[in-house]
Design an enzyme around this catalytic site. Structure first.
Site, short mmCIF file in Angstrom:
data_model
loop_
_atom_site.label_atom_id
_atom_site.label_comp_id
_atom_site.label_asym_id
_atom_site.label_seq_id
_atom_site.Cartn_x
_atom_site.Cartn_y
_atom_site.Cartn_z
CG ASP A 124 -21.68 36.97 -58.79
OD1 ASP A 124 -21.08 35.91 -59.04
OD2 ASP A 124 -21.13 38.08 -58.75
CG HIS A 318 -22.68 32.22 -61.70
ND1 HIS A 318 -22.50 31.90 -60.37
CD2 HIS A 318 -22.53 33.57 -61.79
CE1 HIS A 318 -22.24 33.01 -59.69
NE2 HIS A 318 -22.27 34.03 -60.52
#
Length: 340
Positions: A124, A318
């Protein structure tokens, strides 16, 4: 003072250990001095150093499955709390969270751990921090692994202008985070509930629809899934994350987003630059990032000429290293061994 030469006793996260989620008794914790304060490091194992950099809204704990796996594979795995998170320093000024400061932190951590080089891996927000660390300090970072967010070199467009257009008639989450205090007002009254919704909204098994756009006058959490918890996230895991952010607040973490244009100005000399070191990319097939950054993924053979593999995990969202720890550990350890 706790510095590079003195380790704190290993922290035992009692609830997680009781539920058998992860064995962390061999993880040690220390605070190391960096130019902007101190960085908390959780480490395990011995051998070549692998520096692990988390994203938003996470902490060193997001690497809990990788620390023992990398240690068992013969590496010294060190997961940091990025400045503004956990037990790392939390400078007051927004500008203190610029990319150059994060890169300097990583370089200082490598030196404080007594190493001359490291492989750096980020997820991320940790992915662009890792990428820029490799770009700006190739003398220290000999290879770079990127999870979820592909490398995207600096381009001609001011970042906030681009993100403003991405929202269309609504507001993209990056734009929503720009004004100091705005997102904090939404999140901090119910940190645990907000985090649960955030994690669910981007997990492959609980993903919501358009969760990262805000309706006019609305909140980000208005589109979070309700009443579901991803399979990878236990109540004990959520307690760890919530406990950290309830203690620290969210401002330090959100300030990373508030430096996008400042980073763009700081990195002008590296406009369009490729990263030459060996590289690896791992993303989730269902992660919205792989859609809105699809062009960056297609460009990886050019922007990362040392790329050994770009992997999209089927059905994964994610939070790749937490959703699919075994697959990610296999890819990481195989790649790291190939570097030797």
């Amino acid at each position: 003072m706790i510095g590079a030469g003195r380790r704190e006793p290993a922290i035992v996260l009692v609830n997680a250990l009781r539920q058998g989620e992860v064995e962390m008794s061999e993880i040690t914790h220390r605070l190391v001095e960096v130019p902007g304060g101190r960085i908390h490091v959780a480490e395990q194992g011995s051998g070549p150093l692998v520096l692990l950099v988390h994203g938003f809204p996470e902490s060193w704990y997001s690497w809990r499955h990788q620390l023992p796996a990398l240690a068992a594979a013969g590496f010294r795995a060190a997961a940091v709390d990025v400045r503004g998170y956990g037990r790392s320093s939390k400078p007051a000024r927004v500008a203190d969270y610029r990319m150059l400061a994060c890169v300097a932190d990583n370089a200082a951590v490598v030196r404080a751990l007594g190493e001359r080089s490291a492989v750096i891996v980020g997820h991320d927000w940790g992915s662009p921090i890792a990428a820029n660390s490799a770009l700006l300090r190739p003398d220290l970072f000999r290879a770079v692994g990127l999870l979820s967010v592909p490398y995207a070199p600096r381009g001609p467009r001011r970042p906030t202008d681009g993100f403003a257009r991405m929202g269309g008639d609504e507001e993209f989450y990056v734009s929503y985070f720009q004004t100091p205090g705005r997102a904090e007002t939404e999140i901090e009254p119910d940190v645990r509930g907000w985090l649960a919704g955030c994690y669910a909204s981007l997990s492959g098994d609980t993903m919501g629809d358009s969760a990262w756009r805000v309706r006019p006058g609305g909140r980000l959490r208005d589109r979070f899934p309700e009443g579901v918890r991803p399979a990878w996230l236990t109540e004990a895991d959520l307690d760890v994350y919530a406990g950290e952010f309830e203690r620290t607040g969210l401002t330090g973490a959100l300030n990373r987003y508030r430096n996008l244009d400042r980073d763009w100005e700081d990195l002008a000399a590296w406009d369009g630059a490729a990263i030459a070191q060996p590289a690896l990319f791992v993303g989730g097939e269902l992660d919205p990032t792989t859609s809105w950054m699809g062009g960056a993924i297609e460009a990886l053979p050019r922007t990362l000429p040392g790329l050994s593999g770009a992997h999209l995990l089927d059905g994964c969202g994610h939070w790749v290293q937490q959703e699919r720890p075994d697959e990610v550990n296999r890819l990481l350890t195989g790649w790291l061994r190939s570097l030797s």
